[in-house]
Write a protein that holds these residues in place. Structure first.
Motif, PDB file in Angstrom:
ATOM      1  N   LYS A   1       0.886  -1.186   0.064  1.00 27.61           N
ATOM      2  CA  LYS A   1       0.021   0.102  -0.142  1.00 27.61           C
ATOM      3  C   LYS A   1       0.970   1.372   0.038  1.00 27.61           C
ATOM      4  CE  LYS A   1      -0.840   0.286   5.162  1.00 27.61           C
ATOM      5  NZ  LYS A   1      -1.768   0.029   6.003  1.00 27.61           N
ATOM      6  N   ASP A   2       2.178   1.107   0.585  1.00 33.68           N
ATOM      7  CA  ASP A   2       3.147   2.269   0.471  1.00 33.68           C
ATOM      8  C   ASP A   2       3.498   2.532  -1.099  1.00 33.68           C
ATOM      9  OD1 ASP A   2       3.123   2.299   3.279  1.00 33.68           O
ATOM     10  OD2 ASP A   2       4.858   1.192   3.304  1.00 33.68           O
ATOM     11  N   ALA A   3       3.747   1.680  -1.712  1.00 35.02           N
ATOM     12  CA  ALA A   3       3.822   1.661  -3.145  1.00 35.02           C
ATOM     13  C   ALA A   3       2.651   2.308  -3.762  1.00 35.02           C
ATOM     14  CB  ALA A   3       4.411   0.286  -3.712  1.00 35.02           C
ATOM     15  N   ASP A   4       1.741   1.875  -3.730  1.00 34.03           N
ATOM     16  CA  ASP A   4       0.260   2.425  -4.288  1.00 34.03           C
ATOM     17  C   ASP A   4       0.197   3.915  -3.843  1.00 34.03           C
ATOM     18  OD1 ASP A   4      -2.227   1.810  -5.789  1.00 34.03           O
ATOM     19  OD2 ASP A   4      -3.277   2.570  -3.685  1.00 34.03           O
ATOM     20  N   ARG A   5       0.530   4.214  -2.751  1.00 29.93           N
ATOM     21  CA  ARG A   5       0.262   5.695  -2.233  1.00 29.93           C
ATOM     22  C   ARG A   5       1.399   6.413  -2.946  1.00 29.93           C
ATOM     23  NH1 ARG A   5       3.272   7.810   0.964  1.00 29.93           N
ATOM     24  NH2 ARG A   5       3.959   5.999   2.210  1.00 29.93           N
TER      25      ARG A   5
ATOM     26  N   LEU B   1      -6.836   0.965 -10.950  1.00 26.84           N
ATOM     27  CA  LEU B   1      -6.606  -0.211 -11.638  1.00 26.84           C
ATOM     28  C   LEU B   1      -5.171  -0.358 -12.144  1.00 26.84           C
ATOM     29  CD1 LEU B   1     -10.289  -0.514 -13.057  1.00 26.84           C
ATOM     30  CD2 LEU B   1      -9.300  -1.731 -11.145  1.00 26.84           C
ATOM     31  N   LEU B   2      -4.944   0.543 -12.895  1.00 25.02           N
ATOM     32  CA  LEU B   2      -3.492   0.512 -13.475  1.00 25.02           C
ATOM     33  C   LEU B   2      -2.272   0.520 -12.613  1.00 25.02           C
ATOM     34  CD1 LEU B   2      -1.994   0.602 -16.268  1.00 25.02           C
ATOM     35  CD2 LEU B   2      -1.977   3.437 -16.236  1.00 25.02           C
TER      36      LEU B   2
ATOM     37  N   PHE C   1      -2.410  -3.163 -11.354  1.00 27.01           N
ATOM     38  CA  PHE C   1      -1.944  -3.974 -12.194  1.00 27.01           C
ATOM     39  C   PHE C   1      -0.324  -4.122 -12.238  1.00 27.01           C
ATOM     40  CE2 PHE C   1      -0.468  -4.752 -16.794  1.00 27.01           C
ATOM     41  CZ  PHE C   1      -0.871  -6.045 -16.934  1.00 27.01           C
ATOM     42  N   ALA C   2       0.090  -2.739 -12.371  1.00 26.83           N
ATOM     43  CA  ALA C   2       1.779  -2.718 -12.347  1.00 26.83           C
ATOM     44  C   ALA C   2       2.232  -3.058 -11.021  1.00 26.83           C
ATOM     45  CB  ALA C   2       1.878  -0.949 -12.447  1.00 26.83           C
ATOM     46  N   LEU C   3       1.682  -2.802  -9.942  1.00 27.10           N
ATOM     47  CA  LEU C   3       2.286  -3.345  -8.743  1.00 27.10           C
ATOM     48  C   LEU C   3       2.100  -5.022  -8.631  1.00 27.10           C
ATOM     49  CD1 LEU C   3       1.143  -0.691  -6.306  1.00 27.10           C
ATOM     50  CD2 LEU C   3       3.374  -1.137  -7.258  1.00 27.10           C
TER      51      LEU C   3
END
Length: 96
Positions: free
Chosen positions: A61-65, A75-76, A79-81
């Protein structure tokens, strides 16, 4: 693709990994959004992934943030993560 997949299944001891890419008969130079060129978008996304400070990532979730600052579509980002995996030292690395 079918030959590579079959070889990996029949001779797994000879194959370390397999990447099978789906190539569609599409003109990727056309736009995929409001005035955005496909390849420009792809370059930007790859640049964002490359610049992601993995040392600052403790949980996915840190990477997503962090990515949300530059990649708006959740969504992109998700998918990348999928290619972000834990490394042996307790950090993160890209699978590809």
């Amino acid at each position: 693709g079918k030959v590579a997949a079959t070889m990996a299944l029949v001779y797994p001891e000879s194959i370390e990994s397999v990447a099978i890419l789906d190539i569609a008969p599409a003109d990727y130079s056309k736009t995929i959004g409001k005035q955005s060129e496909t390849w420009t978008d792809i370059r930007r996304i790859i640049g964002c992934l490359h610049e992601l400070p993995l040392s600052d990532v403790k949980e996915r979730k840190d990477a997503d943030r962090l990515l949300a600052k530059n990649i708006e579509d959740p969504l992109l980002r998700g998918f990348a993560l999928t290619n972000l995996v834990p490394d042996d030292e307790g950090g993160w690395k890209w699978r590809i």
